[in-house]
Design an enzyme around this catalytic site. Structure first.
Site, PDB file in Angstrom:
ATOM      1  N   ALA A 194      -1.565  -1.041  -9.704  1.00 58.50           N
ATOM      2  CA  ALA A 194      -2.345  -1.635  -8.605  1.00 58.50           C
ATOM      3  C   ALA A 194      -1.679  -1.893  -7.320  1.00 58.50           C
ATOM      4  CB  ALA A 194      -2.561  -2.950  -9.290  1.00 58.50           C
ATOM      5  N   SER A 195      -1.723  -2.913  -6.771  1.00 57.34           N
ATOM      6  CA  SER A 195      -1.558  -3.107  -5.123  1.00 57.34           C
ATOM      7  C   SER A 195      -0.025  -2.873  -4.778  1.00 57.34           C
ATOM      8  CB  SER A 195      -2.004  -4.516  -4.828  1.00 57.34           C
ATOM      9  OG  SER A 195      -3.229  -4.602  -4.759  1.00 57.34           O
ATOM     10  N   ILE A 196       0.737  -2.676  -6.000  1.00 59.79           N
ATOM     11  CA  ILE A 196       1.910  -2.302  -5.653  1.00 59.79           C
ATOM     12  C   ILE A 196       2.206  -0.835  -4.717  1.00 59.79           C
ATOM     13  CG2 ILE A 196       4.519  -1.842  -6.444  1.00 59.79           C
ATOM     14  CD1 ILE A 196       3.746  -3.717  -8.624  1.00 59.79           C
ATOM     15  N   SER A 197       0.863  -0.269  -5.095  1.00 63.62           N
ATOM     16  CA  SER A 197       0.656   1.302  -4.517  1.00 63.62           C
ATOM     17  C   SER A 197       0.770   1.130  -3.062  1.00 63.62           C
ATOM     18  CB  SER A 197      -0.628   1.709  -5.060  1.00 63.62           C
ATOM     19  OG  SER A 197      -0.735   1.781  -6.285  1.00 63.62           O
ATOM     20  N   LYS A 198       0.556  -0.112  -2.541  1.00 63.74           N
ATOM     21  CA  LYS A 198       0.437  -0.197  -0.765  1.00 63.74           C
ATOM     22  C   LYS A 198       1.810   0.152  -0.509  1.00 63.74           C
ATOM     23  CE  LYS A 198      -3.264  -3.452  -0.512  1.00 63.74           C
ATOM     24  NZ  LYS A 198      -3.779  -3.588  -2.098  1.00 63.74           N
TER      25      LYS A 198
END
Length: 313
Positions: free
Chosen positions: A45-49
């Site tokens: 999820a947002s760790i992909s940023k």
């Protein structure tokens, strides 16, 4: 959350290079009964940023772009309101763009044409002028990924595979749709499988990466050991660029920088439909913590209880 309370997913805690806690539990896909394993890939999820930020920094190191460049240089037909937005603004959530709730026309599950998606973002006025505030924005990171594609002249997922995952030895990681891939966990909510968000376009750069627990632990060596990026880039990624409004906390490039369980940390949580994730590095104790789960009900922040009490200074 104690180590024994993980129902479905992977939990890893390391101190230095020693693994202190390693737990794999539950079912990767209830429809088939396949259990989670060390090699199971979960949406982070947002760790992909953080990977999107690394892609920009790699291109900046090569002189292909600058963090101060206006993002409209690489976008088709951008609205005038975006003219002052730089890559730095997007990476630090200070662009003025909103989060998903500000864009009701965007369906997170249904695929969209890339330019149509940008049109949906452009139809909503920014919340504030660039640099005048802080508002978490996944759409902003979608623009980051589009810029990476344009500058690198190749698909974003391909750039991550070749320039980020391969050099780090993250052999179980990829970006984009999981359809047809082996060893992928299905997201669940209320004990039932739920459809994945569209990761090829709608969440590209914002929440599109799949990792094994071990790979995500390896990823934390980018700030911890200065792997992949030059020292100046690591410093930029982990700097406290923009206060978030929470006590002692700021946002770097893809990292929250601030207190976690009473000690200094770089960290980020992730929340896609049916998945929860958390990753943190605590430099004072050199602890790395990773949680990946395919259950929507998990509260990833509670995993910090496995860290134990903060050491006296």
């Amino acid at each position: 959350m104690s180590a024994s309370s993980l129902d479905s997913g992977v939990l890893l805690l390391a101190r230095g290079d020693e693994i202190l806690t390693e737990q794999v539990a539950g079912v990767a896909d209830r429809s088939t009964g396949v259990h989670c394993a060390a090699g199971t890939r979960f949406q982070i999820a947002s760790i992909s940023k953080q990977m999107a930020a690394a892609a920009v920094l790699l291109l900046a190191e090569r002189g292909a772009l600058s963090l101060s460049d206006p993002v409209v240089r690489w976008l088709p037909g951008p609205p005038p309101e975006w003219s002052g937005i730089t890559l730095h603004h997007l990476l630090t959530h200070t662009s003025g763009l909103g989060h998903w709730e500000q864009y009701p026309a965007v369906d997170l599950v249904d695929p969209a044409e890339p330019d149509d998606l940008l049109g949906s973002f452009a139809a909503v006025p920014p919340l504030f002028r660039p640099g005048a505030g802080w508002h978490y924005s996944s759409p902003g990171y979608v623009l980051v990924a589009r810029a990476v594609e344009r500058v690198a002249d190749r698909p974003y997922a391909e750039f991550l595979a070749e320039e980020v995952f391969a050099p780090l030895g993250m052999t179980g990681s990829f970006a984009g749709a999981g359809d047809g891939r082996p060893d992928v966990a299905v997201g669940h909510e209320g004990g039932r499988p739920v459809p994945s968000w569209d990761l090829a376009t709608v969440s590209m750069g914002a929440g599109d990466v799949w990792c094994t627990g071990t790979d995500l632990l390896t990823w934390l060596d980018v700030p911890r050991r200065g792997r992949l990026l030059a020292p100046a880039s690591v410093t930029a990624m982990t700097a406290a660029h923009a206060p978030t409004g929470r006590p002692g906390e700021a946002y770097g490039y893809g990292f929250f920088v601030g207190p976690l369980a009473g000690r200094r940390a770089l960290h980020h949580s992730g929340d896609n439909g049916g998945y929860k994730a958390f990753a943190a590095w605590l430099p004072d104790s050199d602890q790395r913590l990773v949680l990946l789960s395919n259950q929507a009900e998990v509260d990833p922040v509670t995993v910090t209880s496995v860290l134990g009490p903060a050491e006296a200074r």
